[in-house]
Design a protein around this motif. Structure first.
Motif, PDB file in Angstrom:
ATOM      1  N   GLN A 237       0.841  -1.187   0.000  1.00  0.00           N
ATOM      2  CA  GLN A 237       0.000   0.000   0.000  1.00  0.00           C
ATOM      3  C   GLN A 237       0.881   1.244   0.000  1.00  0.00           C
ATOM      4  OE1 GLN A 237      -3.138  -0.866  -0.177  1.00  0.00           O
ATOM      5  NE2 GLN A 237      -3.265  -2.845   0.883  1.00  0.00           N
ATOM      6  N   VAL A 238       0.447   2.273  -0.728  1.00  0.00           N
ATOM      7  CA  VAL A 238       1.075   3.591  -0.637  1.00  0.00           C
ATOM      8  C   VAL A 238      -0.050   4.620  -0.541  1.00  0.00           C
ATOM      9  CG1 VAL A 238       2.573   5.312  -1.697  1.00  0.00           C
ATOM     10  CG2 VAL A 238       3.070   2.876  -2.002  1.00  0.00           C
ATOM     11  N   TRP A 239      -0.114   5.315   0.611  1.00  0.00           N
ATOM     12  CA  TRP A 239      -1.111   6.370   0.806  1.00  0.00           C
ATOM     13  C   TRP A 239      -0.442   7.721   0.585  1.00  0.00           C
ATOM     14  CZ3 TRP A 239      -0.707   2.348   4.502  1.00  0.00           C
ATOM     15  CH2 TRP A 239      -1.782   1.424   4.492  1.00  0.00           C
ATOM     16  N   SER A 240      -1.192   8.623  -0.020  1.00  0.00           N
ATOM     17  CA  SER A 240      -0.622   9.930  -0.347  1.00  0.00           C
ATOM     18  C   SER A 240      -1.590  11.027   0.095  1.00  0.00           C
ATOM     19  CB  SER A 240      -0.370  10.021  -1.858  1.00  0.00           C
ATOM     20  OG  SER A 240       0.236  11.245  -2.185  1.00  0.00           O
ATOM     21  N   PHE A 241      -1.261  11.645   1.229  1.00  0.00           N
ATOM     22  CA  PHE A 241      -2.044  12.778   1.728  1.00  0.00           C
ATOM     23  C   PHE A 241      -1.161  13.615   2.639  1.00  0.00           C
ATOM     24  CE2 PHE A 241      -5.350  15.190   3.789  1.00  0.00           C
ATOM     25  CZ  PHE A 241      -6.308  15.322   2.798  1.00  0.00           C
ATOM     26  N   GLY A 242      -1.008  13.193   3.898  1.00  0.00           N
ATOM     27  CA  GLY A 242      -0.062  13.816   4.805  1.00  0.00           C
ATOM     28  C   GLY A 242      -0.674  14.914   5.671  1.00  0.00           C
ATOM     29  N   PRO A 243       0.182  15.432   6.541  1.00  0.00           N
ATOM     30  CA  PRO A 243       1.643  15.265   6.539  1.00  0.00           C
ATOM     31  C   PRO A 243       2.118  14.070   7.361  1.00  0.00           C
ATOM     32  CG  PRO A 243       1.039  16.871   8.187  1.00  0.00           C
ATOM     33  CD  PRO A 243      -0.258  16.453   7.513  1.00  0.00           C
ATOM     34  N   VAL A 244       3.433  13.814   7.280  1.00  0.00           N
ATOM     35  CA  VAL A 244       4.088  12.861   8.176  1.00  0.00           C
ATOM     36  C   VAL A 244       4.027  13.461   9.579  1.00  0.00           C
ATOM     37  CG1 VAL A 244       6.287  11.779   8.768  1.00  0.00           C
ATOM     38  CG2 VAL A 244       5.593  11.989   6.358  1.00  0.00           C
ATOM     39  N   LEU A 245       3.611  12.669  10.573  1.00  0.00           N
ATOM     40  CA  LEU A 245       3.359  13.205  11.907  1.00  0.00           C
ATOM     41  C   LEU A 245       4.542  13.084  12.871  1.00  0.00           C
ATOM     42  CD1 LEU A 245      -0.294  11.895  12.375  1.00  0.00           C
ATOM     43  CD2 LEU A 245       0.437  14.212  11.745  1.00  0.00           C
ATOM     44  N   LEU A 246       5.375  12.068  12.734  1.00  0.00           N
ATOM     45  CA  LEU A 246       6.489  11.841  13.661  1.00  0.00           C
ATOM     46  C   LEU A 246       7.804  11.828  12.898  1.00  0.00           C
ATOM     47  CD1 LEU A 246       4.995   8.959  15.875  1.00  0.00           C
ATOM     48  CD2 LEU A 246       4.947  11.427  16.338  1.00  0.00           C
ATOM     49  N   ASP A 247       8.875  12.175  13.597  1.00  0.00           N
ATOM     50  CA  ASP A 247      10.195  12.104  12.970  1.00  0.00           C
ATOM     51  C   ASP A 247      10.746  10.686  13.065  1.00  0.00           C
ATOM     52  OD1 ASP A 247      11.179  11.754  15.553  1.00  0.00           O
ATOM     53  OD2 ASP A 247      11.880  13.821  15.746  1.00  0.00           O
ATOM     54  N   GLU A 248      12.003  10.502  12.662  1.00  0.00           N
ATOM     55  CA  GLU A 248      12.593   9.162  12.640  1.00  0.00           C
ATOM     56  C   GLU A 248      12.785   8.570  14.028  1.00  0.00           C
ATOM     57  OE1 GLU A 248      15.827  12.289  12.498  1.00  0.00           O
ATOM     58  OE2 GLU A 248      13.914  11.898  11.497  1.00  0.00           O
ATOM     59  N   ASN A 249      12.644   9.384  15.056  1.00  0.00           N
ATOM     60  CA  ASN A 249      12.769   8.904  16.444  1.00  0.00           C
ATOM     61  C   ASN A 249      11.417   8.724  17.126  1.00  0.00           C
ATOM     62  OD1 ASN A 249      15.682   8.980  16.409  1.00  0.00           O
ATOM     63  ND2 ASN A 249      15.538  11.218  16.574  1.00  0.00           N
ATOM     64  N   GLY A 250      10.346   8.857  16.353  1.00  0.00           N
ATOM     65  CA  GLY A 250       9.018   8.694  16.936  1.00  0.00           C
ATOM     66  C   GLY A 250       8.563   9.890  17.748  1.00  0.00           C
ATOM     67  N   PHE A 304       0.056  10.297  18.867  1.00  0.00           N
ATOM     68  CA  PHE A 304       0.835   9.136  18.436  1.00  0.00           C
ATOM     69  C   PHE A 304       2.159   9.022  19.182  1.00  0.00           C
ATOM     70  CE2 PHE A 304      -2.077   9.606  14.837  1.00  0.00           C
ATOM     71  CZ  PHE A 304      -2.494   8.289  14.685  1.00  0.00           C
ATOM     72  N   GLU A 305       2.762  10.151  19.503  1.00  0.00           N
ATOM     73  CA  GLU A 305       3.978  10.088  20.313  1.00  0.00           C
ATOM     74  C   GLU A 305       3.662   9.508  21.683  1.00  0.00           C
ATOM     75  OE1 GLU A 305       7.028  13.059  22.630  1.00  0.00           O
ATOM     76  OE2 GLU A 305       6.405  13.658  20.599  1.00  0.00           O
ATOM     77  N   ASP A 306       2.558   9.961  22.292  1.00  0.00           N
ATOM     78  CA  ASP A 306       2.159   9.456  23.608  1.00  0.00           C
ATOM     79  C   ASP A 306       1.818   7.964  23.561  1.00  0.00           C
ATOM     80  OD1 ASP A 306       2.509  12.015  24.562  1.00  0.00           O
ATOM     81  OD2 ASP A 306       0.363  12.523  24.543  1.00  0.00           O
ATOM     82  N   LEU A 307       1.295   7.503  22.446  1.00  0.00           N
ATOM     83  CA  LEU A 307       0.972   6.078  22.299  1.00  0.00           C
ATOM     84  C   LEU A 307       2.228   5.222  22.143  1.00  0.00           C
ATOM     85  CD1 LEU A 307      -2.107   6.289  19.883  1.00  0.00           C
ATOM     86  CD2 LEU A 307      -2.141   5.514  22.264  1.00  0.00           C
ATOM     87  N   GLY A 308       3.345   5.850  21.774  1.00  0.00           N
ATOM     88  CA  GLY A 308       4.588   5.110  21.601  1.00  0.00           C
ATOM     89  C   GLY A 308       4.809   4.592  20.196  1.00  0.00           C
ATOM     90  N   CYS A 309       4.102   5.145  19.218  1.00  0.00           N
ATOM     91  CA  CYS A 309       4.284   4.721  17.829  1.00  0.00           C
ATOM     92  C   CYS A 309       5.641   5.178  17.314  1.00  0.00           C
ATOM     93  CB  CYS A 309       3.174   5.306  16.954  1.00  0.00           C
ATOM     94  SG  CYS A 309       1.537   4.633  17.303  1.00  0.00           S
ATOM     95  N   THR A 310       6.187   4.435  16.377  1.00  0.00           N
ATOM     96  CA  THR A 310       7.464   4.809  15.765  1.00  0.00           C
ATOM     97  C   THR A 310       7.255   5.584  14.473  1.00  0.00           C
ATOM     98  OG1 THR A 310       7.585   2.692  14.586  1.00  0.00           O
ATOM     99  CG2 THR A 310       8.607   2.805  16.776  1.00  0.00           C
ATOM    100  N   ALA A 311       6.037   5.508  13.909  1.00  0.00           N
ATOM    101  CA  ALA A 311       5.702   6.271  12.703  1.00  0.00           C
ATOM    102  C   ALA A 311       4.195   6.533  12.730  1.00  0.00           C
ATOM    103  CB  ALA A 311       6.096   5.517  11.440  1.00  0.00           C
ATOM    104  N   ALA A 312       3.788   7.641  12.090  1.00  0.00           N
ATOM    105  CA  ALA A 312       2.360   7.974  12.018  1.00  0.00           C
ATOM    106  C   ALA A 312       2.122   8.885  10.823  1.00  0.00           C
ATOM    107  CB  ALA A 312       1.888   8.637  13.310  1.00  0.00           C
ATOM    108  N   TYR A 313       0.918   8.792  10.267  1.00  0.00           N
ATOM    109  CA  TYR A 313       0.632   9.524   9.039  1.00  0.00           C
ATOM    110  C   TYR A 313      -0.817   9.996   9.031  1.00  0.00           C
ATOM    111  CZ  TYR A 313       0.858  10.565   3.997  1.00  0.00           C
ATOM    112  OH  TYR A 313       0.862  11.187   2.769  1.00  0.00           O
TER     113      TYR A 313
END
Length: 357
Positions: A237-250, A304-313
């Motif tokens: 899958q590739v979704w295209s909308f955004g933005p990217v919510l977290l950086d590479e460190n979550g 998403f940061e509080d949830l502990g995710c490593t990536a979010a969109y």
């Protein structure tokens, strides 16, 4: 007187022979008696005398007698057969084994959860703030056995521009246990767009969220990726909308490049990633006074940061943002809601087939 001389008679020869034989026999018998019979008799008499002079047999004292040996018959027991352990093959997937505590042997459904051997869903409804600042959002914590349980569905099951479909119909047709609105695929005429392995557009003018066959999710800002490099890894899958919510460190980012219309509090739809097989789907209600004002992008990222995710969109929001569970709308769409172009969904084999039948 003249004596007359009697004529002497001669003994017959056979008589003489017979007498000779008798005489010889008598001699032999006499010899045998003295040389054989008589010595044997004497030896026998001497042996009898020896036997009569032997002392009587003595009995050994009890303590010196050999102990009586009692023979115990061997027990005739049937041989013990050890039970043969039958090894049941473990057909679980890597994710089922890793997240075993989240799955159940049978389907268990509550008003906000669904668990089975392949799927685990728990939905939390979160309410923060008061009055005009009140926000209501829904976090679906999801574990799946494989990507066969994590799919997408396009309106009416086809890619047709400007085509939409009511959310409930899409959930029913796709056998969705859980579903949220996607990036409004059917209205996008540019970007990098791919669904279930099929590429619809391949342009590098938007940020993207990519799901790979091994279950990993990557997010990329606009212009920071090469389409060829991503396609080489066979994305699903590739979704295209955004933005990217977290950086590479979550972590939340310092700034988000979004249009003003998107920056204000709005209903939101977004996907979060922990690790392969473990995801979260989030819907934020908005534009509903007294119920939920909606969220700004930084606020959504903080969730998403509080949830502990490593990536979010971030996906398409506004009147599109909706969560469905068990075929029914679980969240509250703003302005009465609107039909959808696509959905992200969680399902499993056999789900919904009885209702359709």
């Amino acid at each position: 007187m003249k004596y007359l001389r009697k004529r002497k008679k001669h003994t017959p020869v056979w008589v003489v022979v017979l007498l000779d034989l008798l005489l010889i026999g008598a001699i032999l018998l006499t010899f045998a008696f003295f040389h054989h019979v008589l010595p044997a008799i004497r030896l026998q008499q001497q042996a009898s005398k020896v036997e009569t002079t032997l002392p009587p047999a003595t009995t050994l004292p009890e303590q010196t007698q050999a102990p009586e040996v009692t023979t115990v018959p061997e027990e005739t027991t049937e041989p013990v057969t050890e039970p043969v352990e039958t090894t049941v093959p473990d057909n679980r997937t890597e994710w089922q084994i890793k997240f075993a505590e989240h799955f159940t042997d049978e389907v268990v459904v509550t008003e906000n959860s669904y668990t089975s051997p392949e799927v685990s869903i728990t939905i939390d409804t979160v309410v923060t703030g008061e009055g005009a600042s009140k926000i209501t959002y829904y976090v679906a914590d999801v574990y799946v056995a494989s990507l066969d349980n994590f799919k997408t569905y396009t309106a009416h099951g086809q890619m047709k521009y400007f085509d939409t479909q009511p959310a409930r119909e899409m959930a029913r047709e796709s056998n969705a246990i859980l579903a949220i609105s996607g990036d409004f695929l059917t209205y996008q005429q540019s970007g990098f767009l791919m669904r279930n392995g099929e590429v619809y557009k391949a342009e590098r003018n938007y940020s993207i969220c990519v799901l790979y066959p091994d279950g990993t999710i990557e997010t990329h800002d606009r212009g920071s990726y090469q389409i060829e490099d991503i396609l080489a890894k066979n994305p699903v899958q590739v979704w295209s909308f955004g933005p990217v919510l977290l950086d590479e460190n979550g972590q939340t980012r310092d700034r988000y490049d979004v249009p003003d219309a998107v920056s204000y509090p709005n209903p939101r739809s977004a996907i979060g990633y922990y690790e392969p097989g473990h995801y979260c789907l989030v819907i934020v209600d908005g534009r509903q006074e007294g119920h939920s004002a909606g969220m700004r992008i930084p606020e959504l990222a903080q969730v998403f940061e509080d949830l502990g995710c490593t990536a979010a969109y971030n996906l398409d929001g506004g009147g599109t943002a909706v969560m469905l569970f068990g075929g029914e709308i679980y969240s509250r769409q703003s302005n009465g809601g609107r039909d959808l172009g696509d959905i992200l969904l969680i399902t499993e084999a056999g789900y919904g087939e009885e209702e359709q039948g």
